[in-house]
Every structure is written in structure tokens, then in C-alpha cells.
Motif scaffolding. Structure first.
Motif, short mmCIF file in Angstrom:
data_model
loop_
_atom_site.label_atom_id
_atom_site.label_comp_id
_atom_site.label_asym_id
_atom_site.label_seq_id
_atom_site.Cartn_x
_atom_site.Cartn_y
_atom_site.Cartn_z
N ASN A 28 1.07 -1.26 0.06
CA ASN A 28 0.26 0.04 -0.09
C ASN A 28 0.72 1.17 -0.01
O ASN A 28 0.88 2.11 1.10
CB ASN A 28 -0.92 -0.16 1.03
N CYS A 79 0.11 5.10 1.18
CA CYS A 79 -0.34 5.37 2.53
C CYS A 79 0.81 4.97 3.57
O CYS A 79 0.99 3.92 4.10
CB CYS A 79 -1.28 4.65 2.86
N ASP A 104 -0.56 5.49 10.87
CA ASP A 104 -0.59 4.74 9.69
C ASP A 104 -1.65 5.39 8.85
O ASP A 104 -2.83 5.20 9.27
CB ASP A 104 -0.80 3.42 10.19
N ALA A 110 -2.94 4.58 6.16
CA ALA A 110 -3.77 3.43 5.38
C ALA A 110 -4.96 3.18 6.43
O ALA A 110 -6.13 2.99 6.15
CB ALA A 110 -3.22 2.15 5.17
N LYS A 111 -4.79 3.44 8.01
CA LYS A 111 -5.94 3.12 8.89
C LYS A 111 -6.68 4.62 9.38
O LYS A 111 -7.82 4.44 9.88
CB LYS A 111 -5.25 2.39 10.13
N GLU A 112 -6.03 5.71 8.90
CA GLU A 112 -6.51 7.12 9.54
C GLU A 112 -6.89 7.73 8.19
O GLU A 112 -6.33 8.52 7.53
CB GLU A 112 -5.27 7.90 10.27
N GLU A 113 -7.99 7.02 7.76
CA GLU A 113 -8.57 7.56 6.25
C GLU A 113 -8.93 9.33 6.21
O GLU A 113 -8.88 9.79 5.18
CB GLU A 113 -9.68 6.75 5.91
#
Length: 329
Positions: A301, A304, A315, A317-320
């Protein structure tokens, strides 16, 4: 690191060319990795070397501008001048490596056309390096990058610098720069024909949607395939009169979106596998206003990354709701 590192299930823990920082070290310790394959590193860019590179870059831009201006008025250009730039850049980068942050630092300080041509040459050289091209091929790739837009010297400035969308007629005029550039390159004595073909074909696309000839796949010159990626990448991350610049990660996202039908997928994969790791350690501004440091880029990924904010690892990818707004150093 000189190789990818995998866990027992075959997932990549850390990718080739990553720099081992505290975040990655902690990740490796968690998976009980006690040996890591590394490169014998090239000399770190010292402050003096960075100044040397900045001077070399600017001198090359000045020489390139002179070459393009002479070609624009129909003067014959000795191949020695192009060769001097390509050989000097190649020798310097082969010795001490290249800092993409340094290209970023210089980007905003020079006229776009010449600056862009220099950047395309440097990104194309990196791609050639990653593909395992020979020294001669890499020097020719630099030449192709330096000269790929020479035809724009005969396109009206009011079209090139127009704010807003071009009309169909205006865009048709811009597209002629590839053919014009190819013809102009014949005024550079003894230049390799692959370099000329790259100038002609750097806007061709593998699905046949490009110009000027609508070539497909293997019909496209290999240097042109490399330039196509370098050209679009630098255009995306550059500010122009008609658009704001994208971050490298937004640029990669866009290349992923259009890549399958526009570019050679094998070259594009090599580009993706390598380019983002050059931004490890870079300072970035996050959409919540905080300044952080990129410490990890997940191989699965790559758009991100993990950003260190103070003592916290975020991260993306987790904190959109968060994203990188800009590179700040």
C-alpha cells in the motif's frame, strides 16, 4: 536493504531499498528478524556535495537552455555539448547517488521547461538503473530526457503557459512538439537513433491512445517507455500555471490509476518498487496541520505511508481522514 524481507506467510515486512529506521527496526524485532541484507552504501550526500549537485544542476540547465535556443533557430548543435551534460550527470550520480529531495528543493527555482527536462533525465536515469541498463544505455537515456521536449521551443508561449484547459486546436498544436523535436534532433550530429525515437515517441501509450503515431506495446521505443513514466511523474509533482503540484504519493496513485493502459507494466512496477522508498525520512505536512516524518512505506500500500508525529506513529492506511498535503523537506 538490498532485498525484500518476508514473514513466514510470505508477506513483505520491509521492501528492498528501505532505510532501517527505528520503526522498521521495531517491526523486524517483532518478527524476530536478526539478520538484514544491506547494500554497501554509496557515500552520503554531505552539505558540500549537495551544494555541488545544486551547482551542477543549474549549470546543466543553463547549457540545456542554450542548446534548445540554438536548435529553435535552426543552428547545428555539436553532440559534445549534450554528451558533456549526460556524462557529467552520470558520473556524479554514479559516485554519490542522487537525492530526490534535492530535485524537489531545486524544482521551484528554475524555468519549467528546462527544469522539467533535467528532472525527467534524472528520473529516467534512475529507472534505467533499476532496470539494469548498461552504462551506454543510461547515458543515452539521460540525453533523451534532456531533449524530449525540445520541440516545445517552437510552440507559442501563450499556448504553453495558458491558464485553464486548452482548446482542441491548441492541444493539437502542442502535440506537434514530438515531431518538431524529432526533426530538430537531426541538427544534433551523431546522436543515437534511439534517442531520436524517444523524443518522437515519449507520448505514445501502450494501448495505442498516444501520439503522434498511435503506436502500441512493443512498437514503442524502449527509451520512450521509460521517458513516458518519468515525464508524467515529474509533471504531476510540479506546479504549473494551470494546476497545483501533487505530492509524490498522489502522483503514484494517479500512475496506478492510468498505468495499466498507458505504460509498460513491467517498467511501471520497477518504478513503483523503488521510487517511494526515496521519500523515507522526508518531512511532510499532514492534513491536520502537523509536520511529521515518513518512517515506513508498506510494500502492499505504497501510497499510504506510516508517519511519525512526535512520539506517535500514524498509519495513513488506517487513519482515512488524514492525508499528506505537501512535502516540506
Amino acid at each position: 536493504m538490498s532485498e525484500n524481507l518476508y514473514d513466514l506467510e510470505g508477506s513483505i515486512l520491509a521492501s528492498k531499498n528501505s532505510t532501517i529506521n527505528p520503526y522498521i527496526a521495531e517491526r523486524l524485532e517483532e518478527y524476530k528478524v536478526d539478520k538484514v541484507p544491506v547494500y554497501i552504501s554509496k557515500e552520503e550526500l554531505s552539505g558540500r556535495q549537495k551544494r555541488d549537485f545544486r551547482g551542477l544542476y543549474k549549470e546543466s540547465v543553463i547549457t540545456l537552455k542554450s542548446i534548445m535556443n540554438n536548435l529553435a533557430i535552426g543552428k547545428i548543435v555539436a553532440p559534445k555539448k549534450i554528451r558533456e551534460i549526460s556524462d557529467t550527470l552520470y558520473a556524479y550520480i554514479d559516485k554519490v547517488g542522487i537525492s530526490i529531495e534535492h530535485i524537489f528543493e531545486i524544482k521551484a527555482k528554475d524555468k519549467y521547461t528546462y527544469n522539467h527536462s533535467m528532472n525527467v533525465a534524472l528520473y529516467a536515469l534512475l529507472i534505467g538503473e533499476w532496470l539494469g541498463c548498461s552504462e551506454e544505455e543510461k547515458k543515452n537515456i539521460i540525453k533523451a530526457g534532456l531533449l524530449h521536449d525540445i520541440g516545445k521551443s517552437r510552440i507559442p508561449l501563450e499556448i504553453l503557459n495558458k491558464k485553464g484547459k486548452l482548446t482542441k486546436e491548441e492541444f493539437d498544436i502542442v502535440k506537434t512538439h514530438t515531431i518538431i523535436g524529432y526533426k530538430m534532433s537531426k541538427d544534433i550530429l551523431s546522436i543515437d537513433e534511439n534517442v531520436r525515437q524517444a523524443i518522437l515517441s515519449h507520448h505514445e501509450r501502450v494501448d495505442g491512445s498516444g501520439y503522434p503515431q498511435g503506436l502500441k506495446g512493443d512498437e514503442i521505443n524502449s527509451y520512450a517507455k521509460i521517458l513516458a513514466i518519468a515525464d508524467v511523474y515529474d509533471a504531476l509533482i510540479s506546479k504549473r500555471v494551470y494546476k497545483e503540484k501533487s505530492t509524490p504519493f498522489e502522483a503514484v496513485e494517479e500512475l496506478k490509476r492510468i498505468g495499466a493502459y498507458s505504460f509498460d507494466v513491467n517498467i511501471l512496477k520497477v518504478f513503483f518498487d523503488n521510487i517511494v522508498n526515496y521519500y523515507l525520512g522526508s518531512k511532510v505536512k499532514i492534513s491536520d496541520g502537523h509536520i511529521g516524518e515518513i518512517v515506513f512505506i508498506p510494500p502492499n500500500n505504497i501510497t499510504c505511508p506510516v508517519v511519525k508525529l512526535g512520539n506517535t506513529y500514524v498509519d495513513l492506511a488506517k487513519e482515512e481522514e488524514l492525508k499528506i498535503l505537501e512535502m516540506v523537506g
